[in-house]
Design an enzyme around this catalytic site. Structure first.
Site, PDB file in Angstrom:
ATOM      1  N   HIS A  63       1.956  23.446  11.061  1.00  0.00           N
ATOM      2  CA  HIS A  63       1.994  24.848  10.662  1.00  0.00           C
ATOM      3  C   HIS A  63       2.168  25.798  11.835  1.00  0.00           C
ATOM      4  O   HIS A  63       1.680  25.548  12.928  1.00  0.00           O
ATOM      5  CB  HIS A  63       0.687  25.211   9.935  1.00  0.00           C
ATOM      6  N   VAL A 102     -20.241   3.533   6.265  1.00  0.00           N
ATOM      7  CA  VAL A 102     -21.590   3.938   6.676  1.00  0.00           C
ATOM      8  C   VAL A 102     -22.367   4.255   5.401  1.00  0.00           C
ATOM      9  O   VAL A 102     -21.940   5.074   4.587  1.00  0.00           O
ATOM     10  CB  VAL A 102     -21.528   5.164   7.603  1.00  0.00           C
ATOM     11  N   ARG A 127      -8.232  17.430  -0.502  1.00  0.00           N
ATOM     12  CA  ARG A 127      -8.618  18.159   0.705  1.00  0.00           C
ATOM     13  C   ARG A 127     -10.133  18.270   0.775  1.00  0.00           C
ATOM     14  O   ARG A 127     -10.818  18.123  -0.238  1.00  0.00           O
ATOM     15  CB  ARG A 127      -8.008  19.557   0.686  1.00  0.00           C
ATOM     16  N   ILE A 164     -12.321  19.748   7.396  1.00  0.00           N
ATOM     17  CA  ILE A 164     -10.956  19.873   7.904  1.00  0.00           C
ATOM     18  C   ILE A 164      -9.987  19.816   6.725  1.00  0.00           C
ATOM     19  O   ILE A 164      -9.894  18.820   6.036  1.00  0.00           O
ATOM     20  CB  ILE A 164     -10.633  18.729   8.896  1.00  0.00           C
ATOM     21  N   SER A 222      -6.001  21.820   5.476  1.00  0.00           N
ATOM     22  CA  SER A 222      -4.824  22.414   6.083  1.00  0.00           C
ATOM     23  C   SER A 222      -5.241  23.652   6.875  1.00  0.00           C
ATOM     24  O   SER A 222      -6.034  24.448   6.380  1.00  0.00           O
ATOM     25  CB  SER A 222      -3.842  22.820   4.983  1.00  0.00           C
ATOM     26  N   CYS A 237      14.312  -4.730   3.711  1.00  0.00           N
ATOM     27  CA  CYS A 237      14.282  -3.571   2.809  1.00  0.00           C
ATOM     28  C   CYS A 237      15.642  -2.914   2.864  1.00  0.00           C
ATOM     29  O   CYS A 237      16.035  -2.370   3.889  1.00  0.00           O
ATOM     30  CB  CYS A 237      13.196  -2.592   3.246  1.00  0.00           C
ATOM     31  N   CYS A 240      16.825  -0.333   1.033  1.00  0.00           N
ATOM     32  CA  CYS A 240      16.885   1.130   0.905  1.00  0.00           C
ATOM     33  C   CYS A 240      16.663   1.805   2.250  1.00  0.00           C
ATOM     34  O   CYS A 240      17.319   2.768   2.585  1.00  0.00           O
ATOM     35  CB  CYS A 240      15.845   1.637  -0.096  1.00  0.00           C
ATOM     36  N   CYS A 270      14.244   2.190  -4.503  1.00  0.00           N
ATOM     37  CA  CYS A 270      13.854   1.108  -5.412  1.00  0.00           C
ATOM     38  C   CYS A 270      12.342   0.898  -5.389  1.00  0.00           C
ATOM     39  O   CYS A 270      11.815   0.077  -6.150  1.00  0.00           O
ATOM     40  CB  CYS A 270      14.611  -0.180  -5.127  1.00  0.00           C
ATOM     41  N   CYS A 323      12.140  -5.559  -2.159  1.00  0.00           N
ATOM     42  CA  CYS A 323      11.565  -6.094  -0.926  1.00  0.00           C
ATOM     43  C   CYS A 323      10.120  -6.541  -1.042  1.00  0.00           C
ATOM     44  O   CYS A 323       9.658  -7.301  -0.198  1.00  0.00           O
ATOM     45  CB  CYS A 323      11.716  -5.100   0.224  1.00  0.00           C
TER      46      CYS A 323
END
Lengths: 569, 413
Positions: A131, A255, A398, A423, A425, A488, A490, A525, A530
């Site tokens: 950002h 934990v 978030r 934490i 965005s 793979c 793709c 795909c 794959c």
């Protein structure tokens, strides 16, 4: 608002259902409600940024059973008796970047995460935007770290060999009459808040740069310092570099309890044994409040907010080359993001995310309405955007507090604890800068530690053959023929690259682990072709039967063993 | 050295194309991504292949073997385990870049035959929501695990979509001891061949639920359940009709998409109805010298026709020379889902053009009418027509001198 006024307001609105008390900079709201959104609005109204108090939510939610934290099924004593100097709880972007910065020092570092890989929650489930900070005002921690974090990206991504592009961001407006107001707004950002990269550009100029955008845009704020990165790729790279420099990472490690004596954490219980760290860093994402509580240092509350992003086929990548969103008259509404459009470092367009309050911290289910909502909005930015190009979608949760700002500080009551909590965005953007500050705090807390002489900040990732020239590619294949065997189709990923990822400093031998590191299965795909091949390569590399390979977690079985009398070819 | 024809893909279409081009005197090379020839037939161990072409029921590998034997006997060049990274138009042909275990290299060819097959639609492309557990497979992937790796992918599963591979997998998994709770189809009619509905579902007492779809999946690690909803006539889920079915597997057979990324990179225009290249009577795409066949051209339901279109493309590529074209369009109209080819070259011999087509919906007695202006070229009666069953016809178009339209006239719904 002060406490008296708040109490009066709450009484007026809710009768005697909610009470609020304040001590030592913490406002605790209590009561009972069956409506989660009501709890959010009660706690949000208790926020008082002016006096810097934090809100703790003690309202009992009776609307539905709140699921307990998901725990790994693994039980062993692998960590029992460990005495690291630093225990980092949480392997998201915060924990991984902190581990890497601390690995400059001659200390024992142990990072634990309850999931089967790093970046399994918020850090792996966001849009990857770096950002510019255009929506942040001076005074918040988000603002404190945004410029520094943003400007560090070039160097960090070069050191860690992670793709990053500063593609710029457009905030687009349809109303020409708003231009003077927005001009003042950006000037204020520049002069007062130090967000100095923004410029206003005309609709004509915007059309030249992004010809597929809504033709009725009259002008846009352009933030050239905005960029994007692969968020889980960066987290894993930070983690690998930490491991290269001696840090230990223990996955599938949760934990579950702590023993605190005389304001000090003396031991930390996990499913893999009891650890006795000198200091603890709480980077546990949506569970940071739970960790704070275990550490007897809970002074903030997290209210999970989920968001869903869609990923489009690379074929639709020509729609735009930057980051963009359409803006109406809602500047003050800082956290109800309608999402935007972003062309990722891999060339897929990503649309979203939306924002929905939820009491479930780990429900990553997607919903049809989220996609409809995001596309409804984003077609206003690029009218040619279509759901038909969607190849997949995902949800992240978030971890905001009610103050909607980070908590980055030493424990208030517990002396050997550092919080890197709440934490959200732009936490990905700020992480490199935050990690440096936490490093300082930890070093100070430990006292008398020395820098390593042989710290190596350079992490070389797995070579990406599809991006190479034919000559470079040929040379590499001549060295290792596995690089010439495409697995793979793709995303054009070779067997050699997969084996490299399995031999990397932080090997996660699952189909999703390989997918996050290299992208097989991320194409159009979606692993149809794959996934059997990747599964087989993992099984061969690890010397285990195919039926023991997992998609991600320990119970994510892919196959149930041999067919009747089956022998694999 | 320059080839006359480079065939991309070593499945049934590519094999037939390469053999036929070779027999017509062309210098041919075939490039295949996998280590072995045969394409998807390698994993299709059920029978029913070759009824039209050979008059007998063969398994997929048996059918492929006939072509592979001939391909090898004819000593046609091939590059296996070789992945095409790009094709570029050059002055008088094409340059094909590829990688394999020997390195990154390129070859040149006058013509290209794209026999790249198709891929399966995925869960997200049919708007399934919920979590992302293991245990959700496309039918082809489940078939690969079962038949090639010899691994059982599910124990108790639901199948979404009544496409042929889904039906085949319902039977296959039942035979392997898995429980198939039902096949759910969003359309009001089955998507697969009638013979497969009988042989794979009815014979094994597997229920088929029409106008139902899977709307959600559950499970954090492995799939634990799916949510099934009824759908309305627009195939949208009806709120309030949801039921939860506990299972550990969801197999998707919800459609195939021709693979045409290489074609598109060459500028080949696709027909939105077939999602394959729009072609002329010789199966040449809109780009001179580029041909298409098999499931890349349009999704077939019988391999016999895949081979046939491969042969057509192979023959045409062998005899290809740049020439002035005089195209007229062949448009699929009322009642038709599509028709291949999509245009004809008036300069070419059009006395025996093979057309492939499907109806848009299930029909009773009906008539196919192909016209050029007021002139009727074909008028053929059918007892019934079903979209899952592709129709094929050889037509003499030599009387055509302008755009052609094809349509279905229904005499009985």
């Amino acid at each position: 608002m002060n406490l008296k006024k708040l109490e009066k307001e709450l009484r007026k609105k809710y009768g005697s259902r909610f009470t609020v008390s304040e001590s030592e900079g913490v406002r605790t709201v209590s009561g009972e409600s069956g409506d989660w959104n009501e709890i959010i609005s009660v706690c949000s109204s208790a926020v008082d940024k002016k006096h810097g108090v934090h809100v703790v939510n003690d309202i009992k939610f009776t609307g539905a059973p709140v699921p307990a934290m998901r725990l790994p099924s693994l039980r062993d004593n692998a960590l029992d008796g460990a005495q690291p100097d630093v225990l980092i709880i949480g392997g998201g972007i915060s924990g991984a970047s902190i581990a890497r910065e601390l690995s400059k020092w001659d200390i024992d570092i142990l990072l634990v995460d309850k999931e089967s890989d790093l970046a399994m929650q918020a850090s792996g489930r966001n849009d990857g935007e770096v950002h510019p900070g255009i929506d942040l005002s001076k005074g918040s921690l988000k603002h404190k770290y945004i410029i520094r974090g943003n400007r560090m990206y070039g160097k960090v991504c070069e050191e860690l060999n992670v793709p990053f592009k500063r593609c710029g961001q457009y905030v687009c407006f349809e109303q020409a009459y708003l231009k003077p107001v927005i001009a003042i707004y950006t000037l204020k950002r520049k002069l007062i808040d130090g967000i100095d990269d923004s410029v206003l550009i005309s609709g004509k100029e915007l059309k030249k740069r992004e010809p597929n955008f809504n033709k009725s845009f009259k002008f846009a704020i352009y933030n050239p310092m905005a960029g994007c990165v692969c968020p889980y790729g960066l987290t894993i790279a930070y983690g690998e570099n930490a491991v290269m420099n001696g840090a230990k990472i223990s996955l599938n490690t949760a934990v579950t309890d702590m023993k605190v004596e005389n304001g000090k954490i003396v031991s930390v219980t996990t499913n893999r044994g009891i650890i006795r760290p000198k200091i603890v860093i709480n980077a546990a994402g949506v569970f940071a409040e739970d960790i704070a509580k275990m550490a007897c240092d809970r002074f903030y509350s997290i209210h999970p907010r989920r968001g869903t992003n869609s990923i489009l086929d690379k074929k639709a990548g020509g729609l735009m080359s930057s980051i963009a969103s359409i803006k109406k008259l809602e500047f003050s509404n800082s956290h109800t993001k309608g999402g935007g459009l972003l062309n990722t470092v891999h060339g897929n367009i990503l649309a979203g995310p939306d924002a929905v309050e939820t009491y479930e911290k780990e429900n990553f289910a997607t919903h049809r309405e989220s996609i409809q909502n995001v596309f409804g909005k984003q077609k206003g930015t690029a009218p040619a955007l279509t759901e038909r190009d969607i190849i997949t979608y995902f949800t992240g949760v978030r971890a905001p507090n009610f103050e909607e700002d980070f908590v980055i500080e030493k424990g208030r009551k517990t002396s050997n604890l550092i919080h890197c909590a709440c934490i959200q965005s732009p936490g990905l953007t700020t992480a490199p800068a935050v990690a440096l500050d936490i490093e300082k705090m930890a070093v100070e807390m430990l006292g008398n530690v020395k820098k390593k002489e042989n710290f190596n900040p350079i992490r070389k990732g797995v070579p990406v053959l599809r991006d190479m020239s034919p000559e470079e590619r040929d040379a590499l294949i001549k060295q290792n023929p596995d690089y010439g065997e495409i697995v793979c189709r793709c995303e054009e990923i070779s067997k050699g690259e997969i084996i490299d990822a399995l031999n990397s400093p932080l090997c996660v031998p699952t189909v999703d682990g390989i997918k996050k590191r290299l992208r097989p299965g991320m194409g159009r795909c979606q692993g149809g072709f794959c996934s059997p091949l990747v599964t087989k390569i993992i099984a061969e590399h690890q010397g285990i039967p195919v039926s023991q390979v997992r998609k991600s977690g320990a119970d994510a079985v892919i196959t149930y063993g041999k067919t009747k009398g089956g022998e694999s070819l | 050295m320059k080839y006359d024809a480079a065939v991309i893909g070593g499945g049934p279409a590519g094999l037939a194309a390469a053999i036929e081009a070779h027999k017509n005197g062309a210098k041919v090379i075939l490039i295949e991504r996998e280590a072995r020839l045969g394409g998807i037939l390698k994993q299709c161990i059920h029978d029913g292949f070759g009824l039209v072409r050979f008059g007998k029921k063969l398994s997929g590998p048996e059918y492929a073997e006939i072509f592979i034997d001939e391909f090898e006997k004819e000593n046609i060049e091939s590059l296996l385990l070789t992945f095409v990274t790009g094709i570029k138009k050059t002055g008088d042909g094409f340059e094909i870049s590829f990688v394999n275990r020997s390195g990154a290299d390129k070859i040149e060819s006058n013509t290209i035959i794209l026999a790249t097959g198709c891929r399966e639609r995925t869960a997200k492309q049919v708007s399934i929501h919920g979590t992302r557990p293991s245990g959700v497979f496309t039918a082809g992937t489940a078939q690969n695990f079962t038949n090639l790796l010899g691994e059982l992918p599910v124990k108790k599963c639901v199948i979404l979509g009544s496409g042929d591979i889904g039906l085949i997998m319902a039977r296959r998994l039942t035979l392997e001891g898995a429980q198939v709770l039902g096949v759910y189809e969003a359309k009001p009619t089955p998507s697969g061949l009638t013979r497969n509905i009988h042989q794979c579902l009815h014979d094994y007492d597997i229920p088929l639920y029409l106008s139902h779809t899977v709307t959600k999946v559950f499970g954090d690690d492995r799939l634990t359940a799916v949510e099934i909803s009824r759908v309305d006539e627009k195939m949208q889920p009806i709120p309030g009709t949801e039921t939860i079915v506990e299972c550990d597997g969801l197999i998707l057979s919800v459609g195939l998409i021709p693979e045409n990324e290489l074609a598109e990179s060459l500028g080949v225009k696709l027909d939105p109805a077939t999602k394959g290249p729009s072609c002329d009577g010789s199966l040449m795409t809109g780009i001179e010298g580029v041909f298409s066949c098999g499931n890349a051209l349009h999704v077939n339901d019988l391999v016999d026709y895949v081979s046939e279109s491969g042969e057509q493309a192979g023959r045409a590529a062998a005899h290809y020379s740049a020439a002035k074209r005089n195209y007229i369009s062949l448009k699929a109209e009322n009642g038709l889902l599509y028709m291949v080819p999509q245009r004809l070259d008036l300069e070419a011999d059009n006395s025996a053009v093979t057309v492939y087509f499907r109806s848009r919906e299930e029909l009773g007695k009906c008539t196919l009418k192909i016209k050029c202006g007021e002139k009727t070229i074909v008028e053929k009666k059918y007892q019934f027509m079903r979209p899952p069953e592709m129709e094929r016809l050889t037509v003499d178009f030599s009387g055509a001198d302008g755009d052609i339209t094809a349509e279905i006239e229904v005499t009985e719904k």
